[in-house]
Design a protein around this motif. Structure first.
Motif, PDB file in Angstrom:
ATOM      1  N   VAL A 100       0.857  -1.190   0.000  1.00 54.15           N
ATOM      2  CA  VAL A 100       0.000   0.000   0.000  1.00 54.15           C
ATOM      3  C   VAL A 100       0.887   1.232   0.000  1.00 54.15           C
ATOM      4  CG1 VAL A 100      -1.767   1.264   1.269  1.00 54.15           C
ATOM      5  CG2 VAL A 100      -1.782  -1.242   1.277  1.00 54.15           C
ATOM      6  N   PHE A 101       0.581   2.168  -0.894  1.00 46.77           N
ATOM      7  CA  PHE A 101       1.378   3.388  -1.008  1.00 46.77           C
ATOM      8  C   PHE A 101       0.657   4.581  -0.392  1.00 46.77           C
ATOM      9  CE2 PHE A 101       5.032   2.503  -3.724  1.00 46.77           C
ATOM     10  CZ  PHE A 101       4.741   1.230  -4.172  1.00 46.77           C
ATOM     11  N   GLY A 102       1.431   5.494   0.165  1.00 47.42           N
ATOM     12  CA  GLY A 102       0.901   6.782   0.571  1.00 47.42           C
ATOM     13  C   GLY A 102       0.691   7.665  -0.648  1.00 47.42           C
ATOM     14  N   SER A 103       0.146   8.843  -0.413  1.00 47.49           N
ATOM     15  CA  SER A 103      -0.206   9.750  -1.506  1.00 47.49           C
ATOM     16  C   SER A 103       0.990  10.503  -2.068  1.00 47.49           C
ATOM     17  CB  SER A 103      -1.267  10.746  -1.046  1.00 47.49           C
ATOM     18  OG  SER A 103      -0.813  11.425   0.108  1.00 47.49           O
TER      19      SER A 103
ATOM     20  N   VAL B  32       4.559  -9.954 -10.105  1.00 47.21           N
ATOM     21  CA  VAL B  32       4.380  -8.738 -10.906  1.00 47.21           C
ATOM     22  C   VAL B  32       3.166  -7.976 -10.393  1.00 47.21           C
ATOM     23  CG1 VAL B  32       3.838  -7.836 -13.210  1.00 47.21           C
ATOM     24  CG2 VAL B  32       5.446  -9.744 -12.951  1.00 47.21           C
ATOM     25  N   PHE B  33       3.354  -6.678 -10.251  1.00 50.81           N
ATOM     26  CA  PHE B  33       2.283  -5.778  -9.814  1.00 50.81           C
ATOM     27  C   PHE B  33       1.997  -4.782 -10.923  1.00 50.81           C
ATOM     28  CE2 PHE B  33       2.331  -6.387  -5.099  1.00 50.81           C
ATOM     29  CZ  PHE B  33       3.472  -7.146  -4.976  1.00 50.81           C
ATOM     30  N   TRP B  34       0.735  -4.370 -11.031  1.00 49.43           N
ATOM     31  CA  TRP B  34       0.361  -3.240 -11.878  1.00 49.43           C
ATOM     32  C   TRP B  34      -0.282  -2.181 -10.984  1.00 49.43           C
ATOM     33  CZ3 TRP B  34       1.430  -2.440 -16.972  1.00 49.43           C
ATOM     34  CH2 TRP B  34       1.773  -3.548 -17.764  1.00 49.43           C
ATOM     35  N   TYR B  35       0.183  -0.952 -11.156  1.00 50.30           N
ATOM     36  CA  TYR B  35      -0.396   0.182 -10.455  1.00 50.30           C
ATOM     37  C   TYR B  35      -0.782   1.252 -11.473  1.00 50.30           C
ATOM     38  CZ  TYR B  35       1.352  -1.460  -5.919  1.00 50.30           C
ATOM     39  OH  TYR B  35       1.592  -2.185  -4.772  1.00 50.30           O
ATOM     40  N   GLN B  36      -1.808   1.993 -11.126  1.00 52.93           N
ATOM     41  CA  GLN B  36      -2.186   3.177 -11.903  1.00 52.93           C
ATOM     42  C   GLN B  36      -1.789   4.400 -11.078  1.00 52.93           C
ATOM     43  OE1 GLN B  36      -6.286   4.670 -11.725  1.00 52.93           O
ATOM     44  NE2 GLN B  36      -6.476   4.206 -13.900  1.00 52.93           N
ATOM     45  N   GLN B  37      -0.998   5.285 -11.698  1.00 53.03           N
ATOM     46  CA  GLN B  37      -0.601   6.523 -11.022  1.00 53.03           C
ATOM     47  C   GLN B  37      -1.337   7.685 -11.671  1.00 53.03           C
ATOM     48  OE1 GLN B  37       3.602   7.651 -11.132  1.00 53.03           O
ATOM     49  NE2 GLN B  37       3.433   8.632  -9.119  1.00 53.03           N
ATOM     50  N   ASN B  38      -2.203   8.339 -10.911  1.00 50.83           N
ATOM     51  CA  ASN B  38      -3.046   9.386 -11.506  1.00 50.83           C
ATOM     52  C   ASN B  38      -2.313  10.726 -11.568  1.00 50.83           C
ATOM     53  OD1 ASN B  38      -3.208  10.585  -8.967  1.00 50.83           O
ATOM     54  ND2 ASN B  38      -5.198   9.706  -8.484  1.00 50.83           N
ATOM     55  N   LYS B  39      -3.040  11.744 -12.048  1.00 60.82           N
ATOM     56  CA  LYS B  39      -2.397  13.048 -12.248  1.00 60.82           C
ATOM     57  C   LYS B  39      -1.971  13.692 -10.930  1.00 60.82           C
ATOM     58  CE  LYS B  39      -6.836  15.464 -12.409  1.00 60.82           C
ATOM     59  NZ  LYS B  39      -7.733  16.330 -13.201  1.00 60.82           N
ATOM     60  N   GLU B  42      -0.956   9.761  -7.198  1.00 57.85           N
ATOM     61  CA  GLU B  42      -1.365   8.718  -6.260  1.00 57.85           C
ATOM     62  C   GLU B  42      -1.334   7.355  -6.945  1.00 57.85           C
ATOM     63  OE1 GLU B  42      -4.519  11.450  -3.743  1.00 57.85           O
ATOM     64  OE2 GLU B  42      -5.095  10.529  -5.642  1.00 57.85           O
ATOM     65  N   PHE B  43      -0.916   6.339  -6.196  1.00 61.01           N
ATOM     66  CA  PHE B  43      -0.861   4.972  -6.704  1.00 61.01           C
ATOM     67  C   PHE B  43      -2.170   4.256  -6.403  1.00 61.01           C
ATOM     68  CE2 PHE B  43       3.688   3.714  -7.493  1.00 61.01           C
ATOM     69  CZ  PHE B  43       4.227   4.961  -7.371  1.00 61.01           C
ATOM     70  N   LYS B  44      -2.712   3.603  -7.432  1.00 59.22           N
ATOM     71  CA  LYS B  44      -3.862   2.718  -7.220  1.00 59.22           C
ATOM     72  C   LYS B  44      -3.438   1.321  -7.656  1.00 59.22           C
ATOM     73  CE  LYS B  44      -8.366   3.453  -8.333  1.00 59.22           C
ATOM     74  NZ  LYS B  44      -9.541   3.630  -9.222  1.00 59.22           N
ATOM     75  N   PHE B  45      -3.524   0.370  -6.739  1.00 57.86           N
ATOM     76  CA  PHE B  45      -3.216  -1.016  -7.068  1.00 57.86           C
ATOM     77  C   PHE B  45      -4.284  -1.562  -8.015  1.00 57.86           C
ATOM     78  CE2 PHE B  45      -1.968  -5.333  -6.614  1.00 57.86           C
ATOM     79  CZ  PHE B  45      -3.134  -6.071  -6.477  1.00 57.86           C
ATOM     80  N   SER B  87      -7.049   7.790 -18.157  1.00 55.45           N
ATOM     81  CA  SER B  87      -5.814   8.506 -18.494  1.00 55.45           C
ATOM     82  C   SER B  87      -4.925   8.580 -17.260  1.00 55.45           C
ATOM     83  CB  SER B  87      -6.132   9.923 -18.988  1.00 55.45           C
ATOM     84  OG  SER B  87      -6.859   9.887 -20.188  1.00 55.45           O
ATOM     85  N   ALA B  88      -3.753   8.009 -17.357  1.00 53.83           N
ATOM     86  CA  ALA B  88      -2.865   7.901 -16.191  1.00 53.83           C
ATOM     87  C   ALA B  88      -1.548   7.282 -16.632  1.00 53.83           C
ATOM     88  CB  ALA B  88      -3.492   7.025 -15.105  1.00 53.83           C
ATOM     89  N   LEU B  89      -0.622   7.199 -15.688  1.00 58.69           N
ATOM     90  CA  LEU B  89       0.626   6.449 -15.895  1.00 58.69           C
ATOM     91  C   LEU B  89       0.424   5.058 -15.303  1.00 58.69           C
ATOM     92  CD1 LEU B  89       3.649   6.626 -16.825  1.00 58.69           C
ATOM     93  CD2 LEU B  89       4.183   7.207 -14.447  1.00 58.69           C
ATOM     94  N   TYR B  90       0.641   4.042 -16.106  1.00 59.87           N
ATOM     95  CA  TYR B  90       0.484   2.666 -15.642  1.00 59.87           C
ATOM     96  C   TYR B  90       1.870   2.098 -15.377  1.00 59.87           C
ATOM     97  CZ  TYR B  90      -4.385   3.085 -16.666  1.00 59.87           C
ATOM     98  OH  TYR B  90      -5.695   3.500 -16.638  1.00 59.87           O
ATOM     99  N   LEU B  91       2.083   1.750 -14.118  1.00 58.83           N
ATOM    100  CA  LEU B  91       3.389   1.270 -13.685  1.00 58.83           C
ATOM    101  C   LEU B  91       3.348  -0.225 -13.414  1.00 58.83           C
ATOM    102  CD1 LEU B  91       4.246   4.140 -11.207  1.00 58.83           C
ATOM    103  CD2 LEU B  91       5.522   3.616 -13.277  1.00 58.83           C
ATOM    104  N   CYS B  92       4.330  -0.901 -13.941  1.00 57.64           N
ATOM    105  CA  CYS B  92       4.521  -2.320 -13.678  1.00 57.64           C
ATOM    106  C   CYS B  92       5.714  -2.447 -12.733  1.00 57.64           C
ATOM    107  CB  CYS B  92       4.798  -3.042 -14.992  1.00 57.64           C
ATOM    108  SG  CYS B  92       5.237  -4.777 -14.828  1.00 57.64           S
ATOM    109  N   ALA B  93       5.620  -3.343 -11.781  1.00 63.05           N
ATOM    110  CA  ALA B  93       6.728  -3.587 -10.856  1.00 63.05           C
ATOM    111  C   ALA B  93       6.870  -5.082 -10.651  1.00 63.05           C
ATOM    112  CB  ALA B  93       6.484  -2.895  -9.517  1.00 63.05           C
ATOM    113  N   SER B  94       8.085  -5.522 -10.428  1.00 65.21           N
ATOM    114  CA  SER B  94       8.300  -6.942 -10.156  1.00 65.21           C
ATOM    115  C   SER B  94       9.092  -7.112  -8.869  1.00 65.21           C
ATOM    116  CB  SER B  94       9.004  -7.626 -11.334  1.00 65.21           C
ATOM    117  OG  SER B  94      10.347  -7.205 -11.461  1.00 65.21           O
ATOM    118  N   SER B  95       8.977  -8.282  -8.273  1.00 65.88           N
ATOM    119  CA  SER B  95       9.743  -8.583  -7.060  1.00 65.88           C
ATOM    120  C   SER B  95      10.016 -10.077  -6.988  1.00 65.88           C
ATOM    121  CB  SER B  95       9.013  -8.106  -5.803  1.00 65.88           C
ATOM    122  OG  SER B  95       7.899  -8.933  -5.533  1.00 65.88           O
TER     123      SER B  95
END
Lengths: 111, 114
Positions: A100-103, B32-39, B42-45, B87-95
Protein backbone atom coordinates in the motif's frame (compact mmCIF):
# COMPACT_ATOMS: atom_id res chain seq x y z
CA UNK A 1 -7.76 -1.76 6.66
CA UNK A 2 -4.13 -1.12 5.89
CA UNK A 3 -3.22 2.47 5.03
CA UNK A 4 -0.37 4.95 4.78
CA UNK A 5 -0.65 8.66 5.45
CA UNK A 6 1.75 11.28 4.16
CA UNK A 7 0.60 14.63 5.45
CA UNK A 8 2.67 16.93 3.25
CA UNK A 9 1.83 17.15 -0.40
CA UNK A 10 4.60 19.60 -1.16
CA UNK A 11 7.74 20.54 0.75
CA UNK A 12 9.93 23.36 -0.52
CA UNK A 13 13.39 23.96 0.92
CA UNK A 14 16.62 25.73 0.18
CA UNK A 15 19.58 23.44 -0.41
CA UNK A 16 21.65 22.65 2.63
CA UNK A 17 18.70 22.63 5.01
CA UNK A 18 17.42 19.54 6.83
CA UNK A 19 14.19 17.85 5.82
CA UNK A 20 11.71 15.46 7.40
CA UNK A 21 8.92 13.90 5.40
CA UNK A 22 6.19 12.39 7.52
CA UNK A 23 4.82 8.88 7.18
CA UNK A 24 2.39 7.16 9.49
CA UNK A 25 0.62 3.91 8.89
CA UNK A 26 -2.20 1.68 10.06
CA UNK A 27 -2.12 -2.09 10.06
CA UNK A 28 -2.88 -4.90 12.41
CA UNK A 29 0.08 -6.89 11.14
CA UNK A 30 3.81 -6.62 11.67
CA UNK A 31 4.77 -4.54 8.66
CA UNK A 32 7.59 -3.79 6.30
CA UNK A 33 7.88 -0.06 5.58
CA UNK A 34 9.48 1.42 2.50
CA UNK A 35 10.42 4.79 1.06
CA UNK A 36 10.46 5.02 -2.72
CA UNK A 37 11.72 8.02 -4.69
CA UNK A 38 10.51 9.00 -8.15
CA UNK A 39 12.46 11.60 -10.08
CA UNK A 40 10.79 13.41 -12.96
CA UNK A 41 9.98 11.04 -15.83
CA UNK A 42 11.74 8.17 -14.12
CA UNK A 43 10.65 4.91 -12.53
CA UNK A 44 10.10 4.88 -8.77
CA UNK A 45 12.99 3.19 -6.99
CA UNK A 46 13.65 2.02 -3.47
CA UNK A 47 15.34 4.43 -1.12
CA UNK A 48 14.99 2.67 2.24
CA UNK A 49 13.15 -0.18 3.87
CA UNK A 50 12.77 -1.56 7.37
CA UNK A 51 10.82 -3.97 9.51
CA UNK A 52 12.90 -3.61 12.67
CA UNK A 53 11.48 -1.51 15.44
CA UNK A 54 13.57 1.45 16.62
CA UNK A 55 16.47 0.75 14.27
CA UNK A 56 17.73 3.55 12.02
CA UNK A 57 18.09 2.67 8.34
CA UNK A 58 20.24 4.82 6.07
CA UNK A 59 20.92 5.13 2.36
CA UNK A 60 22.37 7.92 0.21
CA UNK A 61 22.26 10.38 3.10
CA UNK A 62 18.61 9.70 3.87
CA UNK A 63 17.57 7.91 7.03
CA UNK A 64 14.43 6.66 8.74
CA UNK A 65 13.54 4.80 11.91
CA UNK A 66 10.52 2.55 12.20
CA UNK A 67 8.67 3.30 15.41
CA UNK A 68 5.94 0.73 15.92
CA UNK A 69 4.72 2.44 19.09
CA UNK A 70 3.72 5.51 17.06
CA UNK A 71 3.23 3.72 13.71
CA UNK A 72 5.67 6.06 12.03
CA UNK A 73 8.50 5.86 9.52
CA UNK A 74 9.53 9.46 8.83
CA UNK A 75 12.19 10.14 6.20
CA UNK A 76 14.98 12.56 7.08
CA UNK A 77 18.08 14.09 5.61
CA UNK A 78 20.40 16.52 7.32
CA UNK A 79 21.26 18.59 4.26
CA UNK A 80 19.19 18.46 1.07
CA UNK A 81 20.70 18.88 -2.37
CA UNK A 82 19.18 20.11 -5.63
CA UNK A 83 19.22 16.54 -6.92
CA UNK A 84 16.91 15.48 -4.08
CA UNK A 85 14.01 17.23 -5.78
CA UNK A 86 11.57 14.40 -6.49
CA UNK A 87 8.42 12.63 -5.38
CA UNK A 88 8.78 10.52 -2.24
CA UNK A 89 6.38 7.72 -1.46
CA UNK A 90 6.04 5.85 1.79
CA UNK A 91 4.74 2.29 1.37
CA UNK A 92 3.60 -0.49 3.66
CA UNK A 93 3.55 -4.21 3.24
CA UNK A 94 1.51 -5.86 5.97
CA UNK A 95 2.49 -9.25 4.66
CA UNK A 96 1.63 -11.55 1.81
CA UNK A 97 1.59 -9.83 -1.56
CA UNK A 98 -0.03 -6.57 -0.53
CA UNK A 99 1.80 -3.24 -0.87
CA UNK A 100 0.00 0.00 0.00
CA UNK A 101 1.38 3.39 -1.01
CA UNK A 102 0.90 6.78 0.57
CA UNK A 103 -0.21 9.75 -1.51
CA UNK A 104 3.34 10.99 -1.94
CA UNK A 105 5.25 14.13 -1.02
CA UNK A 106 6.88 16.32 -3.61
CA UNK A 107 10.17 17.75 -2.41
CA UNK A 108 11.41 20.85 -4.23
CA UNK A 109 14.90 22.07 -3.39
CA UNK A 110 15.91 25.53 -4.52
CA UNK A 111 19.40 27.01 -4.88
CA UNK B 1 18.43 2.09 -15.44
CA UNK B 2 15.29 0.09 -14.73
CA UNK B 3 15.45 -3.59 -15.63
CA UNK B 4 11.68 -3.78 -15.81
CA UNK B 5 10.76 -2.95 -19.38
CA UNK B 6 7.42 -1.38 -20.19
CA UNK B 7 6.09 -0.70 -23.66
CA UNK B 8 4.87 1.48 -25.18
CA UNK B 9 6.09 4.56 -23.35
CA UNK B 10 3.08 6.56 -24.57
CA UNK B 11 -0.35 5.39 -25.70
CA UNK B 12 -3.17 7.54 -27.07
CA UNK B 13 -6.64 6.09 -27.49
CA UNK B 14 -10.17 7.27 -28.12
CA UNK B 15 -12.96 6.53 -25.70
CA UNK B 16 -14.27 3.02 -26.16
CA UNK B 17 -11.05 1.77 -27.74
CA UNK B 18 -8.91 -1.01 -26.35
CA UNK B 19 -5.61 -0.01 -24.81
CA UNK B 20 -2.91 -2.61 -24.30
CA UNK B 21 0.41 -2.24 -22.55
CA UNK B 22 3.18 -4.71 -21.82
CA UNK B 23 5.73 -5.38 -19.15
CA UNK B 24 8.80 -7.59 -19.03
CA UNK B 25 9.64 -8.15 -15.36
CA UNK B 26 13.17 -8.34 -14.08
CA UNK B 27 14.72 -11.74 -14.67
CA UNK B 28 14.05 -14.13 -11.80
CA UNK B 29 11.15 -12.11 -10.44
CA UNK B 30 7.98 -14.22 -10.38
CA UNK B 31 5.76 -11.57 -8.77
CA UNK B 32 4.38 -8.74 -10.91
CA UNK B 33 2.28 -5.78 -9.81
CA UNK B 34 0.36 -3.24 -11.88
CA UNK B 35 -0.40 0.18 -10.45
CA UNK B 36 -2.19 3.18 -11.90
CA UNK B 37 -0.60 6.52 -11.02
CA UNK B 38 -3.05 9.39 -11.51
CA UNK B 39 -2.40 13.05 -12.25
CA UNK B 40 -2.09 13.71 -8.50
CA UNK B 41 0.67 11.07 -8.41
CA UNK B 42 -1.36 8.72 -6.26
CA UNK B 43 -0.86 4.97 -6.70
CA UNK B 44 -3.86 2.72 -7.22
CA UNK B 45 -3.22 -1.02 -7.07
CA UNK B 46 -4.77 -2.85 -10.00
CA UNK B 47 -3.63 -6.47 -10.01
CA UNK B 48 -0.73 -8.72 -9.13
CA UNK B 49 0.51 -12.08 -10.32
CA UNK B 50 2.81 -14.81 -9.16
CA UNK B 51 4.09 -16.50 -12.28
CA UNK B 52 0.95 -16.91 -14.37
CA UNK B 53 -1.58 -16.82 -11.53
CA UNK B 54 -3.58 -13.80 -10.40
CA UNK B 55 -3.06 -13.17 -6.71
CA UNK B 56 -5.24 -10.13 -6.10
CA UNK B 57 -7.15 -7.64 -8.20
CA UNK B 58 -9.55 -4.82 -7.56
CA UNK B 59 -13.13 -4.78 -8.77
CA UNK B 60 -12.43 -2.29 -11.57
CA UNK B 61 -9.71 -4.49 -12.96
CA UNK B 62 -11.88 -7.56 -12.86
CA UNK B 63 -14.66 -5.84 -14.78
CA UNK B 64 -12.92 -3.65 -17.35
CA UNK B 65 -9.35 -4.84 -17.62
CA UNK B 66 -7.80 -7.96 -19.03
CA UNK B 67 -4.40 -8.92 -17.65
CA UNK B 68 -2.10 -11.87 -17.95
CA UNK B 69 1.47 -12.97 -17.34
CA UNK B 70 2.08 -15.94 -19.65
CA UNK B 71 5.26 -17.94 -19.25
CA UNK B 72 8.06 -16.87 -21.57
CA UNK B 73 6.10 -13.84 -22.79
CA UNK B 74 5.66 -10.29 -21.54
CA UNK B 75 2.93 -9.57 -19.02
CA UNK B 76 0.13 -7.43 -20.40
CA UNK B 77 -2.61 -5.16 -19.15
CA UNK B 78 -5.44 -4.26 -21.49
CA UNK B 79 -8.33 -1.92 -20.94
CA UNK B 80 -11.25 -3.36 -22.86
CA UNK B 81 -13.07 -0.06 -23.41
CA UNK B 82 -11.07 3.04 -22.51
CA UNK B 83 -12.67 5.85 -20.56
CA UNK B 84 -11.39 9.39 -20.03
CA UNK B 85 -10.78 8.57 -16.37
CA UNK B 86 -8.32 5.87 -17.38
CA UNK B 87 -5.81 8.51 -18.49
CA UNK B 88 -2.86 7.90 -16.19
CA UNK B 89 0.63 6.45 -15.90
CA UNK B 90 0.48 2.67 -15.64
CA UNK B 91 3.39 1.27 -13.68
CA UNK B 92 4.52 -2.32 -13.68
CA UNK B 93 6.73 -3.59 -10.86
CA UNK B 94 8.30 -6.94 -10.16
CA UNK B 95 9.74 -8.58 -7.06
CA UNK B 96 11.37 -11.82 -6.00
CA UNK B 97 8.74 -12.75 -3.49
CA UNK B 98 5.85 -11.08 -1.76
CA UNK B 99 5.24 -7.57 -0.57
CA UNK B 100 8.09 -7.54 1.91
CA UNK B 101 10.54 -7.59 -0.98
CA UNK B 102 11.60 -4.50 -2.87
CA UNK B 103 9.48 -3.60 -5.86
CA UNK B 104 11.42 -2.84 -9.04
CA UNK B 105 9.44 -0.51 -11.26
CA UNK B 106 9.41 0.10 -14.95
CA UNK B 107 9.22 3.62 -16.35
CA UNK B 108 5.55 3.20 -17.09
CA UNK B 109 3.11 3.57 -19.96
CA UNK B 110 1.41 6.94 -20.08
CA UNK B 111 -2.10 6.47 -21.41
CA UNK B 112 -4.12 9.38 -22.72
CA UNK B 113 -7.76 8.74 -23.53
CA UNK B 114 -9.18 11.48 -25.74
Amino acid sequence: GDSVTQTEGLVTLTKGLPVMLNCTYQTTYSPFLFWYVQHLNEAPKLLLKSSTDNKRTEHQGFYATLHKSSSSFHLQKSSVQLSDSALYFCALSPGGYKVVFGSGTRLLVSP
Amino acid sequence: NSKVIQTPRYLVKGQGQKAKMRCIPEKGHPVVFWYQQNKNNEFKFLINFQNQEVLQQIDMTEKRFSAECPSNSPCSLEIQSSEAGDSALYLCASSRQGGAETLYFGSGTRLTVL
